[in-house]
Design an enzyme around this catalytic site. Structure first.
Site, PDB file in Angstrom:
ATOM      1  N   HIS A  67       0.828  -1.211   0.000  1.00 30.04           N
ATOM      2  CA  HIS A  67       0.000   0.000   0.000  1.00 30.04           C
ATOM      3  C   HIS A  67       0.861   1.258   0.000  1.00 30.04           C
ATOM      4  O   HIS A  67       0.454   2.291  -0.522  1.00 30.04           O
ATOM      5  CB  HIS A  67      -0.954  -0.009   1.201  1.00 30.04           C
ATOM      6  CG  HIS A  67      -2.174  -0.836   0.967  1.00 30.04           C
ATOM      7  ND1 HIS A  67      -3.445  -0.403   1.257  1.00 30.04           N
ATOM      8  CD2 HIS A  67      -2.309  -2.082   0.444  1.00 30.04           C
ATOM      9  CE1 HIS A  67      -4.319  -1.352   0.919  1.00 30.04           C
ATOM     10  NE2 HIS A  67      -3.652  -2.383   0.438  1.00 30.04           N
ATOM     11  N   ASP A  68       2.044   1.176   0.590  1.00 23.69           N
ATOM     12  CA  ASP A  68       2.961   2.315   0.541  1.00 23.69           C
ATOM     13  C   ASP A  68       3.399   2.557  -0.907  1.00 23.69           C
ATOM     14  O   ASP A  68       3.372   3.684  -1.403  1.00 23.69           O
ATOM     15  CB  ASP A  68       4.178   2.040   1.433  1.00 23.69           C
ATOM     16  CG  ASP A  68       5.180   3.190   1.432  1.00 23.69           C
ATOM     17  OD1 ASP A  68       4.735   4.353   1.393  1.00 23.69           O
ATOM     18  OD2 ASP A  68       6.386   2.930   1.465  1.00 23.69           O
ATOM     19  N   VAL A  71       1.065   4.484  -3.858  1.00 21.64           N
ATOM     20  CA  VAL A  71       0.923   5.933  -4.024  1.00 21.64           C
ATOM     21  C   VAL A  71       2.315   6.559  -4.170  1.00 21.64           C
ATOM     22  O   VAL A  71       3.075   6.625  -3.216  1.00 21.64           O
ATOM     23  CB  VAL A  71       0.203   6.554  -2.811  1.00 21.64           C
ATOM     24  CG1 VAL A  71      -0.075   8.031  -3.057  1.00 21.64           C
ATOM     25  CG2 VAL A  71      -1.074   5.796  -2.508  1.00 21.64           C
ATOM     26  N   GLY A  73       5.107   5.531  -5.263  1.00 18.68           N
ATOM     27  CA  GLY A  73       6.311   4.743  -5.033  1.00 18.68           C
ATOM     28  C   GLY A  73       6.530   4.338  -3.583  1.00 18.68           C
ATOM     29  O   GLY A  73       5.808   4.755  -2.682  1.00 18.68           O
TER      30      GLY A  73
END
Ligand SMILES: *[C@@H]1O[C@H](CO)[C@@H](O)[C@H](O)[C@H]1NC(C)=O
Ligand SMILES: *[C@@H]1O[C@H](CO)[C@@H](O)[C@H](O)[C@H]1NC(C)=O
Ligand SMILES: *[C@@H]1O[C@H](CO)[C@@H](O)[C@H](O)[C@H]1NC(C)=O
Ligand SMILES: *[C@@H]1O[C@H](CO)[C@@H](O)[C@H](O)[C@H]1NC(C)=O
Length: 137
Positions: A67-68, A71, A73
């Site tokens: 999930h990081d 958005v 990278g």
């Protein structure tokens, strides 16, 4: 339905491609050999402990990293708390009360900082943690 699947597939490919090109451009597995030689062993021991405490944490950490990366990278911005003038990724719709493992990352970051202050980025710690989670599981 079918076109939705295709769009998802396409989005995933884009993410993978952008990860691949940044890997080629910047990453280097011996980068911390001189400046923070203890980082890999510290991370591994702490991840081992976290998974021994709760096996599911390995999957949660992988998802946290994913999930990081989604958005802009794999930059660690998902770890930032919201502030008065800042709403970040942590509480965004797909993450709020769903993405977990933040305390594991905080603990490991603190352990690394204790000996090597201000050297290893949170984004790198997250990437190493997730590599070890997958291997250990
Ligand atoms: C990796 O980074 C280290 C530290 O900056 C540097 O000494 C080394 O030459 C780099 N290795 C490669 C293959 O780029
Ligand atoms: C930090 O230093 C202590 C004491 O020298 C050592 O026991 C520990 O393994 C070190 N941690 C790291 C991350 O190198
Ligand atoms: C161990 O896992 C439980 C959840 O299963 C959690 O509440 C607790 O904080 C964890 N303890 C440590 C030391 O990580
Ligand atoms: C995130 O969840 C908390 C607790 O459920 C809620 O109070 C908050 O409004 C949510 N934040 C966002 C940005 O949706």
């Amino acid at each position: 339905m079918r076109s939705k699947k295709m769009i998802e597939c396409f989005a995933l490919m884009l993410v993978l491609c952008s990860c691949w090109s940044s890997v080629n451009a910047q990453l280097n597995s011996t980068f911390y050999d001189e400046t923070c030689p203890g980082v890999f062993s510290t991370v591994k021991a702490a991840v081992k402990q976290a998974i021994a405490n709760e096996t599911r944490m390995a999957a949660s950490l992988l998802r946290l990293h994913f999930h990081d990366c989604f958005v802009n990278g794999c930059n660690g911005l998902i770890l930032l708390d919201d502030a008065v003038n800042f709403m970040g990724e942590k509480t965004a719709g797909p993450n709020n009360n769903s993405v977990r493992g933040f305390d594991v990352i905080d603990t490991i970051k603190a352990q690394v900082e204790a000996n090597y202050s201000g050297i290893v980025s949170c984004a790198d710690i997250l990437a190493i943690v997730v590599r070890d989670s997958v291997i250990l599981l």
